[in-house]
Every structure is written in C-alpha cells, then in structure tokens.
Motif scaffolding. Sequence first.
Motif, PDB file in Angstrom:
ATOM      1  N   VAL A 234       3.424  35.437  12.100  1.00 19.17           N
ATOM      2  CA  VAL A 234       2.475  34.544  12.715  1.00 19.17           C
ATOM      3  C   VAL A 234       1.997  34.923  13.871  1.00 19.17           C
ATOM      4  O   VAL A 234       2.777  35.067  14.700  1.00 19.17           O
ATOM      5  CB  VAL A 234       2.962  32.961  12.576  1.00 19.17           C
ATOM      6  N   GLU A 235       0.561  35.175  13.927  1.00 19.46           N
ATOM      7  CA  GLU A 235       0.215  35.566  15.419  1.00 19.46           C
ATOM      8  C   GLU A 235      -0.748  34.627  15.779  1.00 19.46           C
ATOM      9  O   GLU A 235      -1.620  34.040  15.108  1.00 19.46           O
ATOM     10  CB  GLU A 235      -0.727  36.770  15.248  1.00 19.46           C
TER      11      GLU A 235
ATOM     12  N   ALA B 108      -4.116  30.347  14.628  1.00 11.97           N
ATOM     13  CA  ALA B 108      -2.839  31.176  14.128  1.00 11.97           C
ATOM     14  C   ALA B 108      -3.442  32.060  12.755  1.00 11.97           C
ATOM     15  O   ALA B 108      -4.059  31.623  11.977  1.00 11.97           O
ATOM     16  CB  ALA B 108      -1.836  30.282  13.561  1.00 11.97           C
ATOM     17  N   GLU B 109      -2.979  33.333  12.907  1.00  9.41           N
ATOM     18  CA  GLU B 109      -3.268  34.064  11.843  1.00  9.41           C
ATOM     19  C   GLU B 109      -1.963  34.466  11.299  1.00  9.41           C
ATOM     20  O   GLU B 109      -1.080  34.911  11.628  1.00  9.41           O
ATOM     21  CB  GLU B 109      -3.998  35.455  12.296  1.00  9.41           C
ATOM     22  N   VAL B 110      -2.226  34.757   9.901  1.00  8.49           N
ATOM     23  CA  VAL B 110      -1.442  35.267   9.027  1.00  8.49           C
ATOM     24  C   VAL B 110      -1.740  36.302   7.955  1.00  8.49           C
ATOM     25  O   VAL B 110      -2.599  36.152   7.396  1.00  8.49           O
ATOM     26  CB  VAL B 110      -0.394  34.198   7.977  1.00  8.49           C
ATOM     27  N   ASP B 111      -1.227  37.642   8.148  1.00  8.94           N
ATOM     28  CA  ASP B 111      -1.940  38.775   7.410  1.00  8.94           C
ATOM     29  C   ASP B 111      -3.286  38.757   7.773  1.00  8.94           C
ATOM     30  O   ASP B 111      -4.294  39.074   6.907  1.00  8.94           O
ATOM     31  CB  ASP B 111      -1.680  38.634   5.989  1.00  8.94           C
ATOM     32  N   GLY B 112      -4.065  38.506   8.856  1.00  6.69           N
ATOM     33  CA  GLY B 112      -5.140  38.766   9.475  1.00  6.69           C
ATOM     34  C   GLY B 112      -6.035  37.423   9.127  1.00  6.69           C
ATOM     35  O   GLY B 112      -7.303  37.646   9.178  1.00  6.69           O
TER      36      GLY B 112
ATOM     37  N   SER C 279      -3.877  21.566  13.144  1.00  5.40           N
ATOM     38  CA  SER C 279      -4.078  21.614  11.737  1.00  5.40           C
ATOM     39  C   SER C 279      -3.544  22.886  11.009  1.00  5.40           C
ATOM     40  O   SER C 279      -4.115  24.003  11.774  1.00  5.40           O
ATOM     41  CB  SER C 279      -5.562  21.449  11.340  1.00  5.40           C
ATOM     42  N   VAL C 280      -3.038  22.908   9.747  1.00  3.96           N
ATOM     43  CA  VAL C 280      -2.742  24.078   9.299  1.00  3.96           C
ATOM     44  C   VAL C 280      -3.098  23.938   7.959  1.00  3.96           C
ATOM     45  O   VAL C 280      -2.959  23.012   7.240  1.00  3.96           O
ATOM     46  CB  VAL C 280      -1.107  24.477   9.518  1.00  3.96           C
TER      47      VAL C 280
ATOM     48  N   MET D 294       5.911  27.498   7.040  1.00 11.70           N
ATOM     49  CA  MET D 294       6.042  28.850   7.201  1.00 11.70           C
ATOM     50  C   MET D 294       6.304  29.241   8.894  1.00 11.70           C
ATOM     51  O   MET D 294       6.242  30.184   9.537  1.00 11.70           O
ATOM     52  CB  MET D 294       4.744  29.991   6.988  1.00 11.70           C
ATOM     53  N   GLY D 295       6.432  28.183   9.523  1.00 12.95           N
ATOM     54  CA  GLY D 295       6.334  28.300  11.014  1.00 12.95           C
ATOM     55  C   GLY D 295       5.217  28.225  11.794  1.00 12.95           C
ATOM     56  O   GLY D 295       5.089  28.418  12.917  1.00 12.95           O
ATOM     57  N   VAL D 296       4.140  28.182  11.056  1.00 12.13           N
ATOM     58  CA  VAL D 296       2.734  28.201  11.811  1.00 12.13           C
ATOM     59  C   VAL D 296       2.488  27.082  12.936  1.00 12.13           C
ATOM     60  O   VAL D 296       2.316  27.348  13.971  1.00 12.13           O
ATOM     61  CB  VAL D 296       1.485  28.232  10.821  1.00 12.13           C
TER      62      VAL D 296
END
Length: 219
Positions: free
Chosen positions: A4-5, A112-116, A140-141, A148-150
């Motif tokens: 997570v970025e 937050a980004e996951v895999d871009g 919000s996610v 996934m920890g976002v």
Amino acid sequence: MASVEVRRYRDEDAEVVKEIFTMGMSEHIPSSFMHFLKQPPTQMVLMCVFCALMTSSKSFLFPILAVTLLLAGARQFVVYIFNKYIDASLKQDLNDISETYMQKKDSCFWVAEVDGRVVGMVACLPNDNAPACLELKRMSVRRSHRGMGVAKALCRTVADFTRDRGYAAVVLHTSVVQTDAQKLYEHMGYEKRREFVLPELAAKITNFTLFEYRLDLQK
C-alpha cells in the motif's frame, strides 16, 4: 499482501476520489434503513397502521400492502437523505480538494494506491471546536481492497501529519451504522468521547447518532 502506497492528492485523482466517496457512502443505505426500522417509534407507527387498517377493512391483504408501501417510502427517504449528503459533500469540499485541503495550513488530502490503482482516501484539517486537534475526514476505501491494511495506513498517515505539526490529538466523527469504521478506529487507539444526534429533522426522525472519537498523540 499487496503493498500500500499513501501519497498526497493530485488534481488528476479528482474523479476517482469522488467515485470512491460516493460508493462508500451509498453502501450505508441498507444498514441505515435497518437502523430506522429498529427504532421503537417506527415499529409503533407500522403496527398502528397495520392494526387500524386490519380493523377497518376486515381484510388481511390491504394492511400488508399498505405497510409494504410505507416501508418502500421509508427506504426512498433514506436514499434521498444519503444522496443529499453526498451532493452537499461534493459541493462543499470534494469538488475542489486542492483549494480546501492542499492550499491551506495544516490541512492535507491523501490517496492510497495498490498496484498503481487508487483504492482509498483520507483528509485532515484543523478542527473548529478543538484548536489543539486536527480532524480526520473523508476516510473511504474501496470494498474490494478492505482488509488489506489500506485504512490503517491512511490512519497512520493522518496521525503522523498531526504529530509533525505539533497538534495534541486527532478527532473524527463516524455514525452509528458504520460499525466497521468504529472497530478500525478503536483498534488504532481512538477513544469514543461522546454521542449526539444532529439537529436536522431527518436525523432526529431516524435517531441517526454520531460518535466523536479522539486519538491523543502525547500519551
């Protein structure tokens, strides 16, 4: 687990941020409707209508149809309230995130980004009622990326930002129907400080309670 970025908001994120917010808020419509149905005044009205029509019409089908129509109307009322809130939120700050959060002191907005792919968002800004605190907002996610920890990464980002700027605590508000959010915040160390119902008529009718949480950073 995917990495997570968390990064600061950019203008090209505008549409996806609005989508995530709108979808996230819309998910609470079913639970809000169930909350409304569980309220004693709601149950009393439905029972009185059913019994009155049953007595006057001498029919079992007519009262059932009438109550069904009332329930359908009540659900549409809940949908209307949520759509009104979503529209107001878009007009208040989400239509110009840069102006509201990125260009003002001690305010920020992150995605937050996951895999871009942008899968989550959060913001913070000074709290008018608690000068020593920053307020966490717009968390919000995407449903597909929960667990996934976002959300935890976004919470930590806000806490670090608040601490770095010398504030004593983070405060936030969540609702009675957002049970997963309550569990997350409590897991992250937030403490529930108070409960209240908004003064708007719709909130009073549905007994829609808000909770205020606080995370002290100087413990």
